[in-house]
Scaffold this motif. Structure first.
Motif, mmCIF file in Angstrom:
data_model
loop_
_atom_site.group_PDB
_atom_site.id
_atom_site.type_symbol
_atom_site.label_atom_id
_atom_site.label_comp_id
_atom_site.label_asym_id
_atom_site.label_seq_id
_atom_site.Cartn_x
_atom_site.Cartn_y
_atom_site.Cartn_z
ATOM 1 N N GLY A 48 0.500 -0.780 -0.216
ATOM 2 C CA GLY A 48 0.138 0.266 -0.043
ATOM 3 C C GLY A 48 0.706 1.466 -0.241
ATOM 4 O O GLY A 48 0.423 1.975 -0.453
ATOM 5 N N ILE A 49 1.869 1.819 0.866
ATOM 6 C CA ILE A 49 3.073 2.366 0.945
ATOM 7 C C ILE A 49 3.367 2.435 -0.315
ATOM 8 O O ILE A 49 3.934 3.535 -0.713
ATOM 9 N N ILE A 114 -5.642 -1.329 0.742
ATOM 10 C CA ILE A 114 -7.023 -1.037 2.088
ATOM 11 C C ILE A 114 -6.180 -0.463 2.916
ATOM 12 O O ILE A 114 -6.475 0.774 3.128
ATOM 13 N N VAL A 115 -4.574 -0.827 3.018
ATOM 14 C CA VAL A 115 -4.046 0.434 3.560
ATOM 15 C C VAL A 115 -4.001 1.306 2.456
ATOM 16 O O VAL A 115 -3.484 2.611 2.648
ATOM 17 N N ARG A 116 -3.764 2.161 1.202
ATOM 18 C CA ARG A 116 -3.731 2.782 0.367
ATOM 19 C C ARG A 116 -5.017 3.500 0.023
ATOM 20 O O ARG A 116 -4.832 4.758 0.468
ATOM 21 N N ILE A 119 -4.064 5.229 3.825
ATOM 22 C CA ILE A 119 -3.610 6.522 3.793
ATOM 23 C C ILE A 119 -4.546 7.806 3.035
ATOM 24 O O ILE A 119 -4.162 9.226 3.894
ATOM 25 N N GLN A 120 -4.379 7.720 2.421
ATOM 26 C CA GLN A 120 -4.892 8.697 1.263
ATOM 27 C C GLN A 120 -6.970 9.363 1.959
ATOM 28 O O GLN A 120 -6.406 10.797 1.547
ATOM 29 N N ALA A 149 -4.692 6.095 9.795
ATOM 30 C CA ALA A 149 -4.858 5.314 9.431
ATOM 31 C C ALA A 149 -6.080 4.259 9.122
ATOM 32 O O ALA A 149 -6.057 3.094 8.624
ATOM 33 N N ILE A 150 -5.476 3.428 10.455
ATOM 34 C CA ILE A 150 -5.170 2.383 10.512
ATOM 35 C C ILE A 150 -6.680 2.374 11.516
ATOM 36 O O ILE A 150 -7.391 1.631 11.161
#
Length: 237
Positions: A48-49, A114-116, A119-120, A149-150
């Motif tokens: 994601g990062i 999901i992580v991306r 973060i956005q 974000a989490i």
């Protein structure tokens, strides 16, 4: 029509071997699901990062990874690792290693998305404030962006973890003895398993019903995961 004594007599095998993974067979639903969730999530964080990286080749590589594994069925990934990787390495890979590898690399693509998105979802001003305080980009990501974000990712993460937990039954196609495969073994062992008979379905049918009501079943586990996530989300809020 249905003899539930088959389930009662094989209850220890179904739970201890099929669910927990302790026994003469290599298997266990929880033994596969828990490491796959943990490793898949951590790999998904990096993916994601990477999708948001400034270097175009890092972002492109992560994007291709995500789009590829989201576009193929999980069962195909399992078959690829089961048949192709041992040929390339010239080494046999046990069923557990194949299943765990397939689940981690497949689910990491979904966790990465999901992580991306998480973060956005963090306001841009948070990053600018962290930069103004003298934090580097990695430090801002670690201490400012990811914690926020989490919290936004919790519902989607829990949904994907539940999907992964249920998809562990696909590992039975390569002989991995999870709860579903254990039910098939019980069915084959049963004297009622004849070629054409409605009674032959009783062990698998009863096992399917039992996994919905007994503690430690898939339904119980997924409900527990949802409740834990709801409390965690409430505490973060």
């Amino acid at each position: 029509m249905f003899d539930l004594s088959v389930i009662v007599n094989n209850f220890a095998f179904l739970v201890v071997q099929g669910l927990l993974g302790f026994g003469g067979f290599t298997g266990g639903t929880l033994r596969l699901a828990i490491p796959a969730i943990v490793l898949g999530f951590f790999l998904g964080i990096f993916i994601g990062i990477a999708r948001l990286a400034r270097s175009w080749w890092i972002s492109l590589s992560a994007t291709l990874y995500v789009e590829f594994f989201r576009g193929v069925p999980l069962v195909m990934v399992i078959f690829w690792i089961w048949f192709i990787i041992p040929q390339l390495l010239r080494l046999p890979i046990p069923e557990y290693g194949v299943a765990l590898t397939a689940f981690v690399i497949f689910e990491a693509a979904y966790f990465g998305e999901i992580v991306r998105a998480g973060i956005q979802s963090v306001p841009r001003g948070q990053v600018e404030a962290a930069t103004a305080l003298g934090l580097t980009r990695p430090q801002a990501m670690r201490f400012v962006v990811l914690p926020q974000a989490i919290r936004n990712m919790v519902p989607s993460l829990v949904t994907q973890m539940i999907v992964l937990f249920k998809d562990t039954s696909l590992a039975s196609i390569i002989g991995y003895v999870d709860l579903t495969k254990a039910a098939q073994i019980v069915n084959n062992r049963s004297s009622m398993a004849r070629a054409i008979s409605p009674v032959a379905l009783s062990p698998c049918t009863a096992t399917g019903l039992s996994t919905m009501v007994i503690p430690g079943s898939r339904l119980w586990a997924t409900c527990t995961m949802s409740r834990i996530a709801a409390r965690f989300e409430h505490r973060l809020a």
